[in-house]
Scaffold this motif. Structure first.
Motif, short mmCIF file in Angstrom:
data_model
loop_
_atom_site.label_atom_id
_atom_site.label_comp_id
_atom_site.label_asym_id
_atom_site.label_seq_id
_atom_site.Cartn_x
_atom_site.Cartn_y
_atom_site.Cartn_z
N HIS A 71 25.58 -1.97 -42.24
CA HIS A 71 25.09 -1.27 -41.06
C HIS A 71 24.12 -0.16 -41.47
CE1 HIS A 71 24.67 0.75 -37.35
NE2 HIS A 71 25.35 1.82 -37.75
N LEU A 72 22.92 -0.24 -40.98
CA LEU A 72 21.91 0.79 -41.18
C LEU A 72 21.26 1.07 -39.84
CD1 LEU A 72 20.21 -0.65 -44.39
CD2 LEU A 72 21.78 1.29 -44.32
N ALA A 73 20.70 2.23 -39.69
CA ALA A 73 20.01 2.56 -38.44
C ALA A 73 18.54 2.23 -38.57
CB ALA A 73 20.18 4.05 -38.14
N PRO A 74 17.89 1.80 -37.47
CA PRO A 74 16.44 1.63 -37.50
C PRO A 74 15.78 2.91 -37.97
CG PRO A 74 17.35 0.72 -35.49
CD PRO A 74 18.47 1.46 -36.16
N ARG A 75 14.82 2.80 -38.85
CA ARG A 75 14.23 3.97 -39.49
C ARG A 75 13.12 4.57 -38.66
NH1 ARG A 75 11.67 2.12 -44.43
NH2 ARG A 75 11.51 0.12 -43.42
N VAL A 91 19.45 -3.59 -29.16
CA VAL A 91 18.66 -2.37 -28.99
C VAL A 91 17.94 -2.40 -27.64
CG1 VAL A 91 16.72 -0.98 -29.86
CG2 VAL A 91 18.33 -2.04 -31.47
N ILE A 92 18.09 -1.34 -26.87
CA ILE A 92 17.35 -1.15 -25.63
C ILE A 92 16.53 0.13 -25.76
CG2 ILE A 92 17.54 -0.64 -23.15
CD1 ILE A 92 20.22 -2.23 -23.25
N ILE A 93 15.26 0.05 -25.42
CA ILE A 93 14.39 1.22 -25.46
C ILE A 93 13.84 1.47 -24.06
CG2 ILE A 93 12.33 2.25 -26.47
CD1 ILE A 93 12.83 0.61 -28.97
N PRO A 94 14.19 2.60 -23.44
CA PRO A 94 13.70 2.88 -22.08
C PRO A 94 12.20 3.16 -22.06
CG PRO A 94 15.63 4.22 -22.63
CD PRO A 94 15.14 3.61 -23.90
N GLN A 122 28.67 1.79 -20.23
CA GLN A 122 28.52 0.35 -20.43
C GLN A 122 28.72 -0.08 -21.89
OE1 GLN A 122 28.12 -1.45 -17.68
NE2 GLN A 122 28.02 0.44 -16.47
N ASN A 123 29.45 0.75 -22.66
CA ASN A 123 29.75 0.44 -24.07
C ASN A 123 28.49 0.38 -24.94
OD1 ASN A 123 32.58 0.19 -23.57
ND2 ASN A 123 32.24 -1.88 -22.78
N THR A 140 26.82 -1.58 -32.96
CA THR A 140 27.13 -1.21 -31.59
C THR A 140 25.85 -1.25 -30.78
OG1 THR A 140 28.94 0.24 -32.30
CG2 THR A 140 28.03 0.61 -30.08
N PRO A 141 25.80 -1.98 -29.64
CA PRO A 141 24.58 -1.98 -28.83
C PRO A 141 24.15 -0.55 -28.54
CG PRO A 141 26.15 -3.59 -28.02
CD PRO A 141 26.88 -2.80 -29.05
#
Length: 278
Positions: free
Chosen positions: A47-51, A224-227, A246-247, A268-269
């Motif tokens: 698990h890594l986070a988008p950079r 991944v959701i980006i508003p 919504q988790n 995790t979404p």
């Protein structure tokens, strides 16, 4: 249903289109084999986070994403292909993209005078309202679309007035929902296939209302959701507050730039809020 082997991809594609016709599924996206529905998470992936890195730095198997503003993002592939979403005359990236997608709802989503240096100008509608389908390969980027309807100022439906554009690079599928005005059918969801990143309008009024947008985003199941397409902090906060139960994790970034890869998709979404201004 992926087509894993290039040699049999044409046969598999024909089979998919035949099944779509047989069962009434929307055949708008030829990428049913390109962005197949599958679980993005894997216990074998660390698990890594988008950079948060300059979008100009895109390594192998990575995609750069920069939020320019309103509904415009700049997508950059490792091969140097650039694409701008909802390209218009008011909010533009500082570079001339090779690909520009547009939607017809308002003038902030299309341009009548796109830069002549753009190689591929992809309008998400036809003036005669007939269906319009893209299946375009540009080096290491693929672009397709799924059309939806929109409302005019009188509330009347405009058939095929919006396109959800899907971009695939580095085995990532990124969907830009455009000026979405209604929820999606199961046929639409199936046609879109697996999505890894969804760029979602969250204004709750000019596009789809918040309840409808939450329904769409939950159905798409993207990690991944980006508003986008929010007009002030209050509009954005309203969406985030409603979506918090919504988790989905919620992250706010200081930079409008991300570098994404399949290996760094969150377990995790996650809703990632990018500030405009790329």
């Amino acid at each position: 249903m992926p087509c894993p082997l290039p040699r049999i991809a044409p046969l598999c594609s024909a089979l998919l289109l035949g099944l779509a016709a047989l069962f009434g599924a929307t055949p708008a996206l030829a990428q049913a084999e390109r962005c197949p529905k599958l679980v993005a998470d894997s216990p074998f992936l660390k698990h890594l986070a988008p950079r948060a890195l300059p979008a100009a730095y895109v390594g192998p198997r990575e995609v750069g994403l920069t939020y320019i503003g309103h509904s415009t993002f700049l997508i950059q592939t490792a091969g140097g292909v650039t694409a701008a979403t909802d390209y218009n005359d008011y909010v533009r990236p500082s570079v001339v993209p090779r690909v520009a997608t547009m939607n017809r709802a308002h003038s902030t989503h299309y341009s009548l005078n796109p830069d002549p240096g753009i190689e591929h100008v992809l309008k998400g509608w036809r003036e005669d309202r007939d269906p319009l389908h893209y299946d375009l390969d540009i080096d290491d980027l693929w672009v397709g679309n799924l059309q939806t309807n929109i409302r005019d100022w009188q509330g009347q439906s405009i058939l095929n007035g919006n396109s959800i554009f899907v971009f695939r690079a580095a085995d990532l599928c990124i969907a830009h929902l455009g000026h979405l005005h209604h929820t999606l059918t199961q046929e639409d969801i199936g046609a879109l296939g697996r999505l890894d990143v969804v760029l979602a309008p969250v204004d709750g009024s000019y596009t789809l209302d918040i309840d409808g947008m939450i329904e769409v985003l939950k159905a798409l199941e993207a990690p991944v959701i980006i508003p986008m397409h929010y007009f002030n902090e209050g509009t954005l906060s309203n969406f985030l507050t409603r979506f918090a139960g919504q988790n989905y994790a919620i992250e706010r970034r200081e930079s409008p730039e991300l570098v994404l890869s399949r290996q760094t998709l969150p377990r995790t979404p996650t809703v990632i809020v990018l500030p405009p201004g790329g």
